[in-house]
Design a protein around this motif. Structure first.
Motif, PDB file in Angstrom:
ATOM      1  N   MET A   1      19.369  77.768 -30.246  1.00 37.58           N
ATOM      2  CA  MET A   1      18.984  78.646 -29.830  1.00 37.58           C
ATOM      3  C   MET A   1      18.303  77.553 -28.423  1.00 37.58           C
ATOM      4  N   PRO A   2      18.909  78.182 -27.304  1.00 36.88           N
ATOM      5  CA  PRO A   2      18.948  77.478 -25.802  1.00 36.88           C
ATOM      6  C   PRO A   2      17.909  77.113 -25.687  1.00 36.88           C
ATOM      7  N   ALA A   3      17.448  76.524 -24.988  1.00 39.77           N
ATOM      8  CA  ALA A   3      16.364  76.121 -24.201  1.00 39.77           C
ATOM      9  C   ALA A   3      15.136  76.793 -23.294  1.00 39.77           C
ATOM     10  N   THR A   4      16.268  77.805 -22.879  1.00 35.70           N
ATOM     11  CA  THR A   4      15.456  78.752 -22.029  1.00 35.70           C
ATOM     12  C   THR A   4      15.565  80.100 -22.536  1.00 35.70           C
ATOM     13  N   GLU A   5      15.444  80.581 -23.852  1.00 37.66           N
ATOM     14  CA  GLU A   5      15.474  81.231 -24.726  1.00 37.66           C
ATOM     15  C   GLU A   5      14.340  81.486 -25.269  1.00 37.66           C
ATOM     16  N   THR A   6      13.212  82.784 -24.870  1.00 37.82           N
ATOM     17  CA  THR A   6      11.878  82.858 -25.969  1.00 37.82           C
ATOM     18  C   THR A   6      12.484  82.858 -27.119  1.00 37.82           C
ATOM     19  N   PRO A   7      11.336  82.177 -28.037  1.00 36.85           N
ATOM     20  CA  PRO A   7      11.030  82.828 -29.474  1.00 36.85           C
ATOM     21  C   PRO A   7      10.980  83.759 -29.733  1.00 36.85           C
ATOM     22  N   ILE A   8      11.349  84.488 -30.879  1.00 38.42           N
ATOM     23  CA  ILE A   8      11.142  85.866 -30.923  1.00 38.42           C
ATOM     24  C   ILE A   8       9.583  85.812 -31.265  1.00 38.42           C
ATOM     25  N   TRP A   9       8.937  85.159 -31.979  1.00 37.42           N
ATOM     26  CA  TRP A   9       7.528  85.347 -32.386  1.00 37.42           C
ATOM     27  C   TRP A   9       6.827  85.772 -30.824  1.00 37.42           C
ATOM     28  N   GLN A  10       7.140  84.928 -29.751  1.00 31.76           N
ATOM     29  CA  GLN A  10       6.182  85.054 -28.920  1.00 31.76           C
ATOM     30  C   GLN A  10       6.923  86.568 -28.178  1.00 31.76           C
ATOM     31  N   GLN A  11       8.009  86.559 -28.638  1.00 27.78           N
ATOM     32  CA  GLN A  11       7.555  88.366 -27.955  1.00 27.78           C
ATOM     33  C   GLN A  11       6.743  89.022 -28.450  1.00 27.78           C
ATOM     34  N   GLU A  12       6.895  88.447 -30.193  1.00 28.51           N
ATOM     35  CA  GLU A  12       6.291  89.911 -30.792  1.00 28.51           C
ATOM     36  C   GLU A  12       4.725  89.560 -30.793  1.00 28.51           C
ATOM     37  N   LEU A  13       3.946  88.698 -30.546  1.00 27.51           N
ATOM     38  CA  LEU A  13       2.610  88.367 -29.624  1.00 27.51           C
ATOM     39  C   LEU A  13       2.252  89.160 -28.212  1.00 27.51           C
ATOM     40  N   TRP A  14       3.566  89.022 -27.530  1.00 27.76           N
ATOM     41  CA  TRP A  14       3.335  89.376 -26.254  1.00 27.76           C
ATOM     42  C   TRP A  14       3.402  91.364 -26.993  1.00 27.76           C
ATOM     43  N   GLY A  15       4.035  91.640 -27.708  1.00 26.11           N
ATOM     44  CA  GLY A  15       3.736  93.157 -28.005  1.00 26.11           C
ATOM     45  C   GLY A  15       3.486  93.773 -28.552  1.00 26.11           C
ATOM     46  N   ALA A  16       2.109  92.344 -30.056  1.00 31.26           N
ATOM     47  CA  ALA A  16       1.200  92.765 -30.682  1.00 31.26           C
ATOM     48  C   ALA A  16       0.109  93.342 -29.287  1.00 31.26           C
ATOM     49  N   LEU A  17      -0.249  92.275 -28.458  1.00 33.83           N
ATOM     50  CA  LEU A  17      -1.746  92.448 -27.446  1.00 33.83           C
ATOM     51  C   LEU A  17      -1.112  94.030 -26.535  1.00 33.83           C
ATOM     52  N   ARG A  18       0.097  93.715 -25.718  1.00 36.71           N
ATOM     53  CA  ARG A  18       0.438  94.616 -25.214  1.00 36.71           C
ATOM     54  C   ARG A  18       0.304  96.701 -26.191  1.00 36.71           C
ATOM     55  N   ALA A  19       0.186  96.470 -27.748  1.00 32.78           N
ATOM     56  CA  ALA A  19       0.170  97.731 -28.293  1.00 32.78           C
ATOM     57  C   ALA A  19      -1.478  97.807 -28.521  1.00 32.78           C
ATOM     58  N   SER A  20      -2.012  97.067 -28.606  1.00 37.83           N
ATOM     59  CA  SER A  20      -3.527  97.109 -28.957  1.00 37.83           C
ATOM     60  C   SER A  20      -4.301  97.299 -27.459  1.00 37.83           C
ATOM     61  N   GLY A  21      -3.432  97.346 -26.578  1.00 34.11           N
ATOM     62  CA  GLY A  21      -4.443  97.639 -25.679  1.00 34.11           C
ATOM     63  C   GLY A  21      -4.478  97.159 -24.521  1.00 34.11           C
ATOM     64  N   VAL A  22      -4.004  95.858 -24.030  1.00 30.66           N
ATOM     65  CA  VAL A  22      -4.720  95.029 -23.467  1.00 30.66           C
ATOM     66  C   VAL A  22      -4.845  95.190 -21.916  1.00 30.66           C
ATOM     67  N   GLN A  23      -5.581  95.376 -20.917  1.00 30.96           N
ATOM     68  CA  GLN A  23      -5.140  95.703 -19.604  1.00 30.96           C
ATOM     69  C   GLN A  23      -5.654  94.046 -19.187  1.00 30.96           C
ATOM     70  N   GLN A  24      -6.412  93.378 -19.278  1.00 33.97           N
ATOM     71  CA  GLN A  24      -6.469  91.829 -18.839  1.00 33.97           C
ATOM     72  C   GLN A  24      -6.133  90.597 -19.616  1.00 33.97           C
ATOM     73  N   VAL A  25      -5.355  89.592 -18.851  1.00 33.25           N
ATOM     74  CA  VAL A  25      -4.956  88.662 -19.822  1.00 33.25           C
ATOM     75  C   VAL A  25      -5.601  87.713 -18.454  1.00 33.25           C
ATOM     76  N   ALA A  26      -6.910  87.000 -19.670  1.00 30.95           N
ATOM     77  CA  ALA A  26      -7.451  85.776 -18.529  1.00 30.95           C
ATOM     78  C   ALA A  26      -6.579  84.609 -19.172  1.00 30.95           C
ATOM     79  N   TYR A  27      -6.290  83.696 -18.450  1.00 35.13           N
ATOM     80  CA  TYR A  27      -6.009  81.720 -18.816  1.00 35.13           C
ATOM     81  C   TYR A  27      -5.599  81.144 -18.484  1.00 35.13           C
ATOM     82  N   VAL A  28      -5.430  79.378 -19.193  1.00 37.70           N
ATOM     83  CA  VAL A  28      -5.277  79.070 -17.902  1.00 37.70           C
ATOM     84  C   VAL A  28      -4.133  78.014 -17.868  1.00 37.70           C
ATOM     85  N   PRO A  29      -3.383  78.194 -17.334  1.00 39.38           N
ATOM     86  CA  PRO A  29      -1.486  77.557 -17.761  1.00 39.38           C
ATOM     87  C   PRO A  29      -1.878  76.585 -18.836  1.00 39.38           C
TER      88      PRO A  29
END
Length: 178
Positions: A1-29
């Protein structure tokens, strides 16, 4: 996998958050959450909130719920220690809570400062009344995040998903070559 390609699990994590109806994401980088952070910033339907310290995120998540929105807090295990006092707010007011915690101080950790909080993260969360789930393999991630979101937003629970350091990948210290 190229270094710039996002792992599938990270894409799926984001998809699960969006599917759950999350509208705000708070974070420290955090590098472990970099894909979700980039997606939150790019999504016009998400309010992304950059924090100066993780405990601010507990208040952001509680405030989002009071305002009729679902929110998630993204942080590293070292930030859990910063939040312990603010976790009292969640229990006292019975706010639902969803946190995704990238672990440090586990697999192949090079930084000895990460060890103590990495070892204490799960117990600290449980002591503060937060249910803890773990995702340690790519196949665990989407289902675990989805289940945690349901527990938080449908059942009113306080839930943290610990994302294991082996899943995130080895941190490599790069010495400056000056």
């Amino acid at each position: 996998m190229p270094a710039t390609e996002t792992p599938i699990w990270q894409q799926e994590l984001w998809g699960a958050l969006r599917a759950s109806g999350v509208q705000q994401v708070a974070y420290v980088p955090d590098a472990g959450h970099s894909h979700a952070i980039r997606e939150a910033i790019a999504d016009p339907h998400i309010t992304d909130v950059v924090l100066t310290t993780e405990e601010e995120g507990v208040a952001v998540v509680a405030g989002a719920w009071l305002g009729g929105q679902r929110a998630a807090l993204l942080m590293q295990s070292s930030g859990v220690g910063n939040c312990v006092n603010m976790f009292s707010l969640l229990d006292s007011c019975r706010f639902p809570f969803l946190a995704l915690v990238t672990m440090r101080g586990e697999y192949a950790e090079f930084n000895p400062w990460q060890g103590p909080m990495g070892r204490a993260t799960e117990d600290a969360l449980k002591l503060m009344g937060i249910n803890v789930l773990r995702a340690d393999t790519p196949d665990d991630v989407a289902e675990t995040v989805s289940a945690a979101a349901d527990a938080a937003f449908l059942a009113g629970e306080r839930v943290a998903v610990l994302i294991g350091q082996r899943l995130i990948g080895r941190k490599i210290w790069k010495k400056d070559s000056k």
